[in-house]
Design a protein around this motif. Structure first.
Motif, PDB file in Angstrom:
ATOM      1  N   ASP A  98       0.835  -1.195   0.000  1.00  0.00           N
ATOM      2  CA  ASP A  98       0.000   0.000   0.000  1.00  0.00           C
ATOM      3  C   ASP A  98       0.874   1.251   0.000  1.00  0.00           C
ATOM      4  OD1 ASP A  98       0.921   0.381   2.575  1.00  0.00           O
ATOM      5  OD2 ASP A  98      -0.920  -0.356   3.532  1.00  0.00           O
ATOM      6  N   SER A  99       0.253   2.405   0.089  1.00  0.00           N
ATOM      7  CA  SER A  99       0.982   3.678  -0.017  1.00  0.00           C
ATOM      8  C   SER A  99       1.959   3.882   1.124  1.00  0.00           C
ATOM      9  CB  SER A  99      -0.013   4.842  -0.055  1.00  0.00           C
ATOM     10  OG  SER A  99      -0.838   4.819   1.119  1.00  0.00           O
ATOM     11  N   ASP A 100       1.780   3.132   2.237  1.00  0.00           N
ATOM     12  CA  ASP A 100       2.700   3.241   3.367  1.00  0.00           C
ATOM     13  C   ASP A 100       3.812   2.202   3.306  1.00  0.00           C
ATOM     14  OD1 ASP A 100       1.190   5.299   4.455  1.00  0.00           O
ATOM     15  OD2 ASP A 100      -0.139   3.905   5.494  1.00  0.00           O
ATOM     16  N   GLY A 101       3.817   1.395   2.271  1.00  0.00           N
ATOM     17  CA  GLY A 101       4.847   0.385   2.127  1.00  0.00           C
ATOM     18  C   GLY A 101       4.514  -0.926   2.794  1.00  0.00           C
ATOM     19  N   ALA A 102       3.337  -1.020   3.399  1.00  0.00           N
ATOM     20  CA  ALA A 102       2.940  -2.257   4.061  1.00  0.00           C
ATOM     21  C   ALA A 102       2.329  -3.225   3.049  1.00  0.00           C
ATOM     22  CB  ALA A 102       1.935  -1.962   5.173  1.00  0.00           C
ATOM     23  N   GLU A 103       2.601  -4.506   3.258  1.00  0.00           N
ATOM     24  CA  GLU A 103       2.053  -5.510   2.348  1.00  0.00           C
ATOM     25  C   GLU A 103       0.590  -5.764   2.676  1.00  0.00           C
ATOM     26  OE1 GLU A 103       2.584 -10.061   2.358  1.00  0.00           O
ATOM     27  OE2 GLU A 103       4.101  -9.345   0.902  1.00  0.00           O
ATOM     28  N   ARG A 104      -0.215  -5.831   1.660  1.00  0.00           N
ATOM     29  CA  ARG A 104      -1.612  -6.227   1.772  1.00  0.00           C
ATOM     30  C   ARG A 104      -1.776  -7.544   1.030  1.00  0.00           C
ATOM     31  NH1 ARG A 104      -5.372  -2.235   2.270  1.00  0.00           N
ATOM     32  NH2 ARG A 104      -6.829  -3.990   2.382  1.00  0.00           N
ATOM     33  N   ARG A 105      -2.557  -8.448   1.620  1.00  0.00           N
ATOM     34  CA  ARG A 105      -2.714  -9.766   1.004  1.00  0.00           C
ATOM     35  C   ARG A 105      -4.173 -10.189   1.105  1.00  0.00           C
ATOM     36  NH1 ARG A 105       0.988 -13.922  -0.343  1.00  0.00           N
ATOM     37  NH2 ARG A 105       2.643 -12.549   0.394  1.00  0.00           N
ATOM     38  N   LEU A 106      -4.666 -10.751  -0.018  1.00  0.00           N
ATOM     39  CA  LEU A 106      -6.009 -11.314  -0.075  1.00  0.00           C
ATOM     40  C   LEU A 106      -5.899 -12.774  -0.461  1.00  0.00           C
ATOM     41  CD1 LEU A 106      -7.991  -8.555  -2.040  1.00  0.00           C
ATOM     42  CD2 LEU A 106      -7.990  -8.938   0.432  1.00  0.00           C
ATOM     43  N   THR A 107      -6.796 -13.610   0.110  1.00  0.00           N
ATOM     44  CA  THR A 107      -6.836 -15.028  -0.261  1.00  0.00           C
ATOM     45  C   THR A 107      -8.254 -15.416  -0.615  1.00  0.00           C
ATOM     46  OG1 THR A 107      -7.195 -15.733   2.031  1.00  0.00           O
ATOM     47  CG2 THR A 107      -4.902 -15.578   1.257  1.00  0.00           C
ATOM     48  N   TYR A 108      -8.345 -16.462  -1.442  1.00  0.00           N
ATOM     49  CA  TYR A 108      -9.653 -16.985  -1.822  1.00  0.00           C
ATOM     50  C   TYR A 108      -9.534 -18.488  -1.993  1.00  0.00           C
ATOM     51  CZ  TYR A 108     -13.646 -18.192  -4.795  1.00  0.00           C
ATOM     52  OH  TYR A 108     -14.761 -18.785  -5.327  1.00  0.00           O
ATOM     53  N   ASN A 109     -10.304 -19.226  -1.170  1.00  0.00           N
ATOM     54  CA  ASN A 109     -10.366 -20.676  -1.265  1.00  0.00           C
ATOM     55  C   ASN A 109     -11.766 -21.058  -1.727  1.00  0.00           C
ATOM     56  OD1 ASN A 109      -7.753 -20.859  -0.257  1.00  0.00           O
ATOM     57  ND2 ASN A 109      -8.457 -20.955   1.865  1.00  0.00           N
ATOM     58  N   GLN A 110     -11.844 -21.577  -2.916  1.00  0.00           N
ATOM     59  CA  GLN A 110     -13.153 -21.931  -3.463  1.00  0.00           C
ATOM     60  C   GLN A 110     -13.735 -23.104  -2.680  1.00  0.00           C
ATOM     61  OE1 GLN A 110     -13.814 -21.750  -7.782  1.00  0.00           O
ATOM     62  NE2 GLN A 110     -14.499 -23.891  -7.655  1.00  0.00           N
ATOM     63  N   ALA A 111     -15.001 -22.986  -2.306  1.00  0.00           N
ATOM     64  CA  ALA A 111     -15.632 -24.015  -1.482  1.00  0.00           C
ATOM     65  C   ALA A 111     -15.904 -25.286  -2.268  1.00  0.00           C
ATOM     66  CB  ALA A 111     -16.928 -23.482  -0.876  1.00  0.00           C
TER      67      ALA A 111
END
Length: 715
Positions: free
Chosen positions: A96-109
């Motif tokens: 992000d703009s502050d240099g922190a990592e953002r992470r999203l996950t998706y596990n299909q049911a």
């Protein structure tokens, strides 16, 4: 980038009935020997929207949060009748703009069979103008595959671009924009314009364009955000425009419209009609220099009918039969076109219409060449030779050769139609003298023309297809219109004081009812008189000896002609063929229009010579002639086609190829034709509104024949 082509793995099997369970550690994943994990997903099966998995400068650019897709495989399960199912596990991350990592996950049911595409629609919280990475792995419920970016795999990246590019800027040196509210007419048809598309935005990767006058396409700049240039050849005069849409890597676009105004194509740089007075020693130019005529040139020969050439030059085919201005008239390293009207006396050898010297050889030649024993029209330039069409002794043709320096292609037009196959040519210099009727060779001039030449034109631009057709156009000329309203002393006049029709025995003019005398519905004593086919009268023929004819030929059957007639048969089922119109010689007919009762067919019959055993070409249209029929026959010498129209349809009812026309010497016959024993095939019926034309009428004019509307002769 790893692309999967084949997957070969072996299941670990035990001997006998004992299955040994062994735990192995692969990339931090545990599995049993009787269940290998699914395959590692590979980049070739991964997409961001529809864009391939890529990183760095090749990463995908999208307009909004994309849908990620993958195809998952489990080799040990793929070929089973009921394979184990797999489901995807996706991850996406960014800073992000502050240099922190953002992470999203998706596990299909839900799990799906191996080989089935799986998807993840990313949420709208993904920030724009940020590099987002993603990966995927497969899970079969007991084990998981390595991530798609592990080992030799590859991570996928994308950037959301939420900015629409600025409108493209369009410019052209040949067709400049005069500014808002201004009109600037620029030369013109047949002159290429080069239009440059540029964008103030630095991420444009493609321009899509469309010209009002025709032509659309896509062009990509050499570098992202750079300009691109396309060429455009105006085909007609008038206002024109190009609409350009600039696309960035995300598929966003902006549009601009550029207006310009095209003048008519400029005239030839050199032009000789060759209609000079008999005895002239030079040909006066319409443009360019005068051309000296050799002693084998005779002025005053008849020009092609239907053109404004009152006369042309005849060349005798000898060393003295030529014309030359004594200088070059065209730069053959640039675009040029040359052509003229010609009538060969006998195309049994190579003959040159025009050429231009290039040392001891011609830089180009336009003329007739013999190929496989047959004469063909030919344009040769720059190592290319385009050939097509068949010269015929005594027949006029308009022949034009073109070299387009923009495309490097040569083309040939015969009678206004592109002929042969265009060829790639390498432009050559030919700064020597222009020649009419001969070509330069090592030992002097050769391939001399024998026959007529007229209207020689040389252009320094492209002659577009419409212009080529206009140059070759021959205006149809009325040769006779017999309305058959009356006859005096056995003669029915031509409407414009031309050759009259003389009525033979068994022929008479029938007059329709005269309402100035009496009206049958009011006066019971008023006789019932049948109406004429058209107007107040028509010609009645008895089927035995009745006919009408002119003393001399009406149409030149060796050249293009059109003849129309209205006819009604008195017998619905006559015993034999009955001819409506014919024209021929002493022994046979060049053409005849007849009814053939055994097949209920109107037939156009043409022959290859004035003899009783001539070969005939026949086209026909099946019909039941219970009422009046409007018929028209056409011979098109330029395309070697015969055509038959019945009752004014939008197109010919029957067509055939015919190349063996001949010039008949006999008069136009109405109601009879040549047979082996003399005259025969007499018509029993009525005839009206006979029209005859030199040349080919257009479809609209043909449909007007016999309708009571005088044809417009639109050509």
């Amino acid at each position: 980038m790893a692309i999967r082509t084949t997957r070969t793995r072996r299941r670990l099997l035990t001997t006998g009935s004992l299955v040994v369970a062994v735990l192995l550690g692969v990339q931090g994943t545990a599995f049993a020997v009787d269940n290998l994990p699914p395959d590692q997903p590979v980049a070739g099966d991964l997409h961001t929207d529809s864009k391939a998995c890529a990183t760095g400068d090749d990463r995908a650019h999208v307009a909004q949060a994309p849908r990620l897709s993958a195809v998952l495989h489990d080799t040990e399960e793929d070929d089973r009748p009921q394979p184990d199912l797999v489901k995807p596990e996706f991850e996406a991350w960014w800073q992000d703009s502050d240099g922190a990592e953002r992470r999203l996950t998706y596990n299909q049911a839900s799990a799906l069979p191996p080989g089935t595409p799986v998807y993840w629609q990313l949420p709208s919280e993904i920030p724009p103008n940020t590099v987002v990475s993603w990966r995927v792995r497969a899970n079969d419920g007991r084990a998981t595959s390595p991530w798609s970016d592990e080992g030799t795999g590859s991570v996928c990246e994308f950037v959301i671009d939420d900015q629409t590019p600025e409108k493209p800027v369009i410019s052209s040196p040949e067709y400049p924009d005069p500014g808002p509210g201004e009109v600037l007419w620029t030369d013109g048809v047949g002159v290429y314009g080069h239009f440059t598309f540029a964008s103030p935005s630095d991420d444009v990767v493609e321009y899509r364009y469309s010209f009002l006058g025709g032509g659309a396409g896509t062009v990509r700049p050499d570098r992202i955000g750079g300009p691109a240039t396309v060429s455009y050849l105006p085909q007609k005069t008038g206002p024109d425009q190009v609409v350009v849409r600039a696309f960035d890597r995300a598929g966003r676009s902006a549009e601009s419209t550029y207006y310009f105004y095209v003048k008519a194509g400029h005239g030839p740089g050199a032009w000789w009609k060759l209609s000079d007075a008999p005895g002239s020693k030079t040909a006066a130019p319409e443009a360019g220099p005068a051309a000296r005529a050799g002693s084998g040139v005779t002025f005053g020969a008849s020009g092609p009918a239907g053109t404004d050439l009152t006369s042309v030059a005849r060349l005798d085919g000898t060393g003295h039969g030529f014309l030359t201005p004594g200088t070059s008239v065209v730069d053959t390293e640039k675009t040029f076109a040359v052509g003229g009207w010609v009538r060969p006396a006998g195309p049994d050898r190579d003959m040159t219409i025009v050429s231009q010297d290039a040392g001891t050889a011609p830089g180009f030649t336009l003329g007739s060449r013999t190929r496989d024993g047959e004469p063909v029209w030919s344009f040769a330039f720059g190592g290319a030779q385009v050939s097509g069409g068949n010269p015929t002794a005594g027949e006029w043709a308009h022949v034009l050769g073109l070299y387009d320096a923009e495309t490097g292609r040569t083309r040939l037009y015969v009678n206004g139609q592109e002929t042969g196959t265009e060829q790639q040519a390498a432009a050559v210099e030919s700064a020597g003298d222009f020649q009419i009727g001969r070509a330069r060779g090592k030992a002097g001039y050769r391939d001399r023309w024998q026959g007529e030449i007229g209207d020689v034109r040389i252009y320094d631009r492209v002659v577009v297809a419409k212009e080529a057709a206009e140059l070759a156009h021959r205006e149809p000329g009325l040769r006779g219109h017999w309305s058959l309203e009356a006859a005096e002393d056995g003669v029915s006049p031509e409407l414009y004081d031309g050759a009259p029709l003389k009525l033979g025995g068994g022929a008479k003019i029938h007059r329709g009812p005269d309402y100035s005398v009496c009206i049958p519905d009011i006066d019971p004593d008023c006789p019932q008189v049948p109406y004429a086919l058209v107007g107040d009268g028509d010609l009645e023929l008895d089927g035995q000896t009745g006919y009408a004819a002119t003393d001399e030929p009406v149409v030149d059957t060796g050249d293009s002609f059109t003849v129309g007639v209205v006819v009604r048969l008195a017998d619905s089922e006559p015993e034999g063929p009955m001819t409506v119109l014919s024209q021929g010689g002493a022994h046979g007919d060049a053409f005849k229009l007849r009814y053939f009762p055994s097949t209920y067919t109107w037939q156009l019959v043409v022959s290859d010579g004035d003899r009783e055993e001539a070969t005939e070409t026949i086209v026909g249209e099946n019909t039941l002639p219970d009422e009046a029929q409007r018929l028209a026959v056409v011979y098109d010498d330029e395309t070697d086609q015969i055509k038959l129209w019945v009752n004014g349809h939008n197109q010919p009812d029957a067509t055939a190829t015919f190349r063996d026309s001949w010039q008949s010497t006999g008069g136009l016959q109405i109601g009879r034709a040549h047979t082996g024993s003399g005259w025969g095939e007499y018509l029993h019926g009525s005839v009206d509104e006979v029209h005859a034309f030199a040349g080919v009428l257009d479809t609209t004019s043909i449909r007007q024949l016999g309708s009571g509307i005088e044809p417009c002769l639109c050509g």
